[in-house]
Write a protein that holds these residues in place. Structure first.
Motif, PDB file in Angstrom:
ATOM      1  N   GLU A  95       0.835  -1.208   0.000  1.00  0.00           N
ATOM      2  CA  GLU A  95       0.000   0.000   0.000  1.00  0.00           C
ATOM      3  C   GLU A  95       0.869   1.256   0.000  1.00  0.00           C
ATOM      4  OE1 GLU A  95      -3.843   1.730   2.360  1.00  0.00           O
ATOM      5  OE2 GLU A  95      -2.171   1.060   3.617  1.00  0.00           O
ATOM      6  N   ARG A 116      -3.062  11.797   5.289  1.00  0.00           N
ATOM      7  CA  ARG A 116      -4.353  11.390   5.832  1.00  0.00           C
ATOM      8  C   ARG A 116      -5.352  11.326   4.679  1.00  0.00           C
ATOM      9  NH1 ARG A 116      -4.749  17.003   7.089  1.00  0.00           N
ATOM     10  NH2 ARG A 116      -6.844  17.797   6.746  1.00  0.00           N
ATOM     11  N   ARG A 117      -6.373  10.529   4.871  1.00  0.00           N
ATOM     12  CA  ARG A 117      -7.387  10.359   3.832  1.00  0.00           C
ATOM     13  C   ARG A 117      -8.700  10.955   4.289  1.00  0.00           C
ATOM     14  NH1 ARG A 117      -9.276   4.766   0.758  1.00  0.00           N
ATOM     15  NH2 ARG A 117     -10.913   5.769  -0.475  1.00  0.00           N
ATOM     16  N   GLU A 118      -9.336  11.691   3.379  1.00  0.00           N
ATOM     17  CA  GLU A 118     -10.687  12.206   3.594  1.00  0.00           C
ATOM     18  C   GLU A 118     -11.493  11.875   2.347  1.00  0.00           C
ATOM     19  OE1 GLU A 118     -10.946  16.292   4.846  1.00  0.00           O
ATOM     20  OE2 GLU A 118      -9.561  15.970   6.517  1.00  0.00           O
ATOM     21  N   ASP A 155     -12.362  10.516  -0.998  1.00  0.00           N
ATOM     22  CA  ASP A 155     -11.570  10.095  -2.153  1.00  0.00           C
ATOM     23  C   ASP A 155     -10.350  10.998  -2.384  1.00  0.00           C
ATOM     24  OD1 ASP A 155     -12.870  12.375  -2.990  1.00  0.00           O
ATOM     25  OD2 ASP A 155     -13.574  11.549  -4.878  1.00  0.00           O
ATOM     26  N   LEU A 162      -6.531  12.392  -0.734  1.00  0.00           N
ATOM     27  CA  LEU A 162      -5.437  12.284   0.224  1.00  0.00           C
ATOM     28  C   LEU A 162      -4.963  13.692   0.513  1.00  0.00           C
ATOM     29  CD1 LEU A 162      -3.472   9.276  -1.309  1.00  0.00           C
ATOM     30  CD2 LEU A 162      -5.108   9.259   0.573  1.00  0.00           C
ATOM     31  N   SER A 200      -6.301   1.575   1.476  1.00  0.00           N
ATOM     32  CA  SER A 200      -7.283   1.227   2.511  1.00  0.00           C
ATOM     33  C   SER A 200      -8.047   2.478   2.949  1.00  0.00           C
ATOM     34  CB  SER A 200      -6.571   0.601   3.705  1.00  0.00           C
ATOM     35  OG  SER A 200      -5.705   1.549   4.308  1.00  0.00           O
ATOM     36  N   ALA A 201      -9.027   2.279   3.807  1.00  0.00           N
ATOM     37  CA  ALA A 201      -9.839   3.400   4.302  1.00  0.00           C
ATOM     38  C   ALA A 201      -9.019   4.363   5.152  1.00  0.00           C
ATOM     39  CB  ALA A 201     -11.026   2.876   5.106  1.00  0.00           C
ATOM     40  N   SER A 202      -8.043   3.838   5.879  1.00  0.00           N
ATOM     41  CA  SER A 202      -7.183   4.714   6.678  1.00  0.00           C
ATOM     42  C   SER A 202      -5.721   4.298   6.453  1.00  0.00           C
ATOM     43  CB  SER A 202      -7.555   4.650   8.154  1.00  0.00           C
ATOM     44  OG  SER A 202      -7.512   3.320   8.600  1.00  0.00           O
ATOM     45  N   PRO A 203      -5.154   4.780   5.355  1.00  0.00           N
ATOM     46  CA  PRO A 203      -3.789   4.380   5.013  1.00  0.00           C
ATOM     47  C   PRO A 203      -2.762   4.939   5.986  1.00  0.00           C
ATOM     48  CG  PRO A 203      -4.523   6.124   3.553  1.00  0.00           C
ATOM     49  CD  PRO A 203      -5.699   5.746   4.420  1.00  0.00           C
ATOM     50  N   SER A 204      -1.702   4.197   6.154  1.00  0.00           N
ATOM     51  CA  SER A 204      -0.587   4.701   6.957  1.00  0.00           C
ATOM     52  C   SER A 204       0.702   4.364   6.217  1.00  0.00           C
ATOM     53  CB  SER A 204      -0.582   4.088   8.354  1.00  0.00           C
ATOM     54  OG  SER A 204      -0.340   2.703   8.269  1.00  0.00           O
TER      55      SER A 204
END
Length: 180
Positions: free
Chosen positions: A47, A66-68, A70, A72, A100-104
């Motif tokens: 990922e 951080r993702r919000e 669709d 980044l 993923s929904a909350s990528p790191s």
């Protein structure tokens, strides 16, 4: 400090010969190498490599991701005068299968070590070069490409250009191509 009040006439630093810095440009991965990166990378890094490959983020920006929805959101590390600015990067079709929904993102050093195992003659920054190259190949609008990468549009354009998130999304949709 000694020249302004006329304590000395010339600066002794004028006699120092400074070597000029030669900037080297990055090398884009081929599409075959891109496919190899995504297929041969250990699962725990896949990922992260996809995000680096399909967003053009600088390695020192990975930790601010951080993702919000669709989009980044990443802190742009190339702003002067201590200004904090964030860049919006839409999730493009090439990234969707991997994110993923909350990528790191792991630390850049861990990614660098894993990357060097596959591509010893490349750097993580070459993923940024690859993203820029694919944007050009897929005819992504120059302003959208620059904004996603965190580049300046130029003094006049920075003042008078305020593109919508929908425009960025529309341009990011162009990033879709076959991998071998």
């Amino acid at each position: 400090c000694a020249i302004a009040p006329h304590l000395i006439q010339f600066s002794p630093l004028d006699t120092v010969i400074r070597p000029t810095h030669e900037r080297t440009s990055g090398t884009a991965l081929t599409r075959t190498q891109e496919a190899r990166l995504l297929s041969e990378t250990p699962e725990k890094y896949r990922e992260a490599f996809a995000i680096a490959l399909y967003t053009g983020m600088r390695p020192n920006e990975y930790g601010t991701l951080r993702r919000e929805g669709d989009m980044l959101i990443v802190k742009n590390s190339k702003r002067k005068n201590g200004k904090t600015e964030y860049k919006l990067i839409p999730i493009c079709p090439m990234l969707r299968p991997y994110i993923s929904a909350s990528p790191s993102m792991p630390c850049a050093k861990s990614l660098w070590i894993a990357f060097k195992k596959l591509f010893p003659y490349y750097t993580l920054y070459d993923l940024r070069t690859t993203f820029n190259t694919r944007c050009v190949e897929c005819h992504v609008d120059d302003n959208a490409r620059k904004l996603m990468m965190g580049h300046s549009l130029g003094k006049l354009a920075n003042v008078y250009t305020d593109v919508s998130d929908d425009f960025l999304r529309q341009e990011a949709e162009k990033l879709f191509y076959p991998l071998p």
